[in-house]
Design a protein around this motif. Structure first.
Motif, short mmCIF file in Angstrom:
data_model
loop_
_atom_site.label_atom_id
_atom_site.label_comp_id
_atom_site.label_asym_id
_atom_site.label_seq_id
_atom_site.Cartn_x
_atom_site.Cartn_y
_atom_site.Cartn_z
N ARG A 73 -12.80 -13.21 -6.84
CA ARG A 73 -11.88 -12.99 -5.72
C ARG A 73 -12.10 -11.61 -5.12
N ALA A 74 -13.26 -10.99 -5.45
CA ALA A 74 -13.56 -9.64 -4.96
C ALA A 74 -15.05 -9.50 -4.65
N VAL A 75 -15.33 -8.62 -3.70
CA VAL A 75 -16.70 -8.29 -3.30
C VAL A 75 -16.77 -6.78 -3.12
N ASP A 76 -17.83 -6.18 -3.65
CA ASP A 76 -18.13 -4.78 -3.36
C ASP A 76 -19.27 -4.78 -2.35
N ALA A 77 -19.06 -4.12 -1.23
CA ALA A 77 -20.05 -4.03 -0.16
C ALA A 77 -20.21 -2.58 0.25
N ALA A 78 -21.42 -2.22 0.67
CA ALA A 78 -21.68 -0.84 1.06
C ALA A 78 -22.53 -0.79 2.32
N PRO A 79 -22.26 0.20 3.17
CA PRO A 79 -23.11 0.40 4.35
C PRO A 79 -24.50 0.87 3.92
N MET A 80 -25.46 0.54 4.76
CA MET A 80 -26.85 0.93 4.51
C MET A 80 -27.34 1.80 5.67
N ILE A 81 -28.03 2.87 5.33
CA ILE A 81 -28.66 3.73 6.32
C ILE A 81 -30.12 3.87 5.90
N GLY A 82 -31.01 3.48 6.77
CA GLY A 82 -32.44 3.57 6.47
C GLY A 82 -32.84 2.77 5.25
N ALA A 109 -6.71 -13.69 4.65
CA ALA A 109 -6.07 -12.43 4.27
C ALA A 109 -7.02 -11.69 3.32
N ILE A 110 -7.13 -10.38 3.52
CA ILE A 110 -8.05 -9.60 2.69
C ILE A 110 -7.47 -8.20 2.50
N GLU A 111 -7.80 -7.60 1.36
CA GLU A 111 -7.35 -6.24 1.06
C GLU A 111 -8.57 -5.35 0.83
N TRP A 112 -8.49 -4.12 1.34
CA TRP A 112 -9.58 -3.16 1.18
C TRP A 112 -9.15 -2.05 0.22
N GLY A 113 -10.00 -1.75 -0.74
CA GLY A 113 -9.73 -0.67 -1.69
C GLY A 113 -9.60 0.69 -1.02
N GLY A 114 -10.17 0.85 0.16
CA GLY A 114 -10.05 2.11 0.90
C GLY A 114 -8.66 2.34 1.46
N ASP A 115 -7.84 1.26 1.52
CA ASP A 115 -6.46 1.39 1.99
C ASP A 115 -5.48 1.68 0.86
N TRP A 116 -5.94 1.63 -0.38
CA TRP A 116 -5.05 1.88 -1.51
C TRP A 116 -4.59 3.33 -1.50
N ARG A 117 -3.37 3.56 -1.95
CA ARG A 117 -2.81 4.91 -1.96
C ARG A 117 -3.43 5.78 -3.05
N THR A 118 -3.69 5.17 -4.20
CA THR A 118 -4.35 5.89 -5.29
C THR A 118 -5.63 5.15 -5.65
N PHE A 119 -6.54 5.83 -6.29
CA PHE A 119 -7.83 5.26 -6.68
C PHE A 119 -8.49 4.54 -5.51
N LYS A 120 -8.76 5.28 -4.46
CA LYS A 120 -9.44 4.71 -3.28
C LYS A 120 -10.81 4.18 -3.69
N ASP A 121 -11.12 2.97 -3.25
CA ASP A 121 -12.36 2.30 -3.63
C ASP A 121 -13.00 1.72 -2.37
N LEU A 127 -9.37 -10.74 -2.21
CA LEU A 127 -8.35 -11.65 -1.72
C LEU A 127 -7.05 -11.24 -2.38
N PRO A 128 -5.93 -11.27 -1.68
CA PRO A 128 -4.66 -10.82 -2.25
C PRO A 128 -4.17 -11.77 -3.35
N TRP A 129 -3.52 -11.18 -4.36
CA TRP A 129 -2.97 -11.96 -5.47
C TRP A 129 -1.98 -13.00 -4.96
N LYS A 130 -1.20 -12.64 -3.96
CA LYS A 130 -0.15 -13.55 -3.47
C LYS A 130 -0.72 -14.87 -2.96
N GLY A 131 -1.73 -14.82 -2.14
CA GLY A 131 -2.29 -16.05 -1.57
C GLY A 131 -3.36 -16.69 -2.42
N TYR A 132 -3.90 -15.89 -3.35
CA TYR A 132 -5.02 -16.36 -4.19
C TYR A 132 -4.77 -15.93 -5.64
N PRO A 133 -3.80 -16.56 -6.31
CA PRO A 133 -3.47 -16.13 -7.67
C PRO A 133 -4.62 -16.38 -8.66
#
Length: 133
Positions: A73-82, A109-121, A127-133
Motif C-alpha cells: 500500500r506504499a511506494v517510494d519514488a524519487a526524482p531523477m536528474i541526469g 486518495a493518497i498520502e505523501w510522507g513529505g506532508d507529515w509533521r514529524t519524520f518527513k519522508d 494509500l490511507p489506512w481509512k480507505g485501504y485498511p
C-alpha cells in the motif's frame, strides 16, 4: 509532457495495490520531471533493518505485503536528474504536485510522507489506512 518509467520501475510497481500503480503510471504520463520507483514491496526482515537504522519508525509499514492480496500500500519514488536519483527536497515538492494531480485524476486518495509533521519522508507515498485498511 510525459516521462517513460523504466522497466525496473514498472516491475517494482507490480507489487503495488492496483490503485497505487495507476497513480504512478498516470504521474509518468503527465510529469515534466523524471522519476524512478525506488521500493514498493518490502520483506519483514528489511523493515526490521530500516527501523533499526532509524530510516523507518514502524513495523506496521504500508510497504509490507497486505494479508488479503500480498500487495504493498506504499511506494517510494524519487526524482531523477541526469539519470541519477536526487535527494534535493525542492525536487520532491515539484514531484509531489505531479503525483497528487495524478491521484486526483485517478480518483485515488493518497498520502505523501513529505506532508507529515514529524519524520518527513520525501520519497514515501501511501494509500490511507481509512480507505485501504
Amino acid at each position: 509532457m510525459s516521462i517513460i518509467l523504466s522497466q525496473r520501475s514498472l516491475t517494482r510497481l507490480d507489487g503495488a495495490h492496483p490503485d497505487l500503480r495507476r497513480v504512478f503510471v498516470r504521474a509518468a504520463a503527465i510529469s515534466d520531471i523524471d522519476f524512478t520507483i525506488l521500493e514498493v514491496l518490502r520483506a519483514l526482515d528489511r523493515q526490521r533493518q530500516l527501523v533499526a537504522q532509524g530510516a523507518s519508525k514502524t513495523m506496521k509499514s504500508r510497504h509490507l505485503p497486505h494479508p488479503a492480496d500480498g500487495k504493498s500500500r506504499a511506494v517510494d519514488a524519487a526524482p531523477m536528474i541526469g539519470g541519477k536519483v536526487s535527494w534535493d527536497w525542492p525536487l520532491y515538492h515539484k514531484l509531489a504536485k505531479v503525483i497528487k494531480e495524478a491521484a486526483r485524476l485517478e480518483g485515488v486518495a493518497i498520502e505523501w510522507g513529505g506532508d507529515w509533521r514529524t519524520f518527513k519522508d520525501g520519497p514515501h507515498w501511501q494509500l490511507p489506512w481509512k480507505g485501504y485498511p
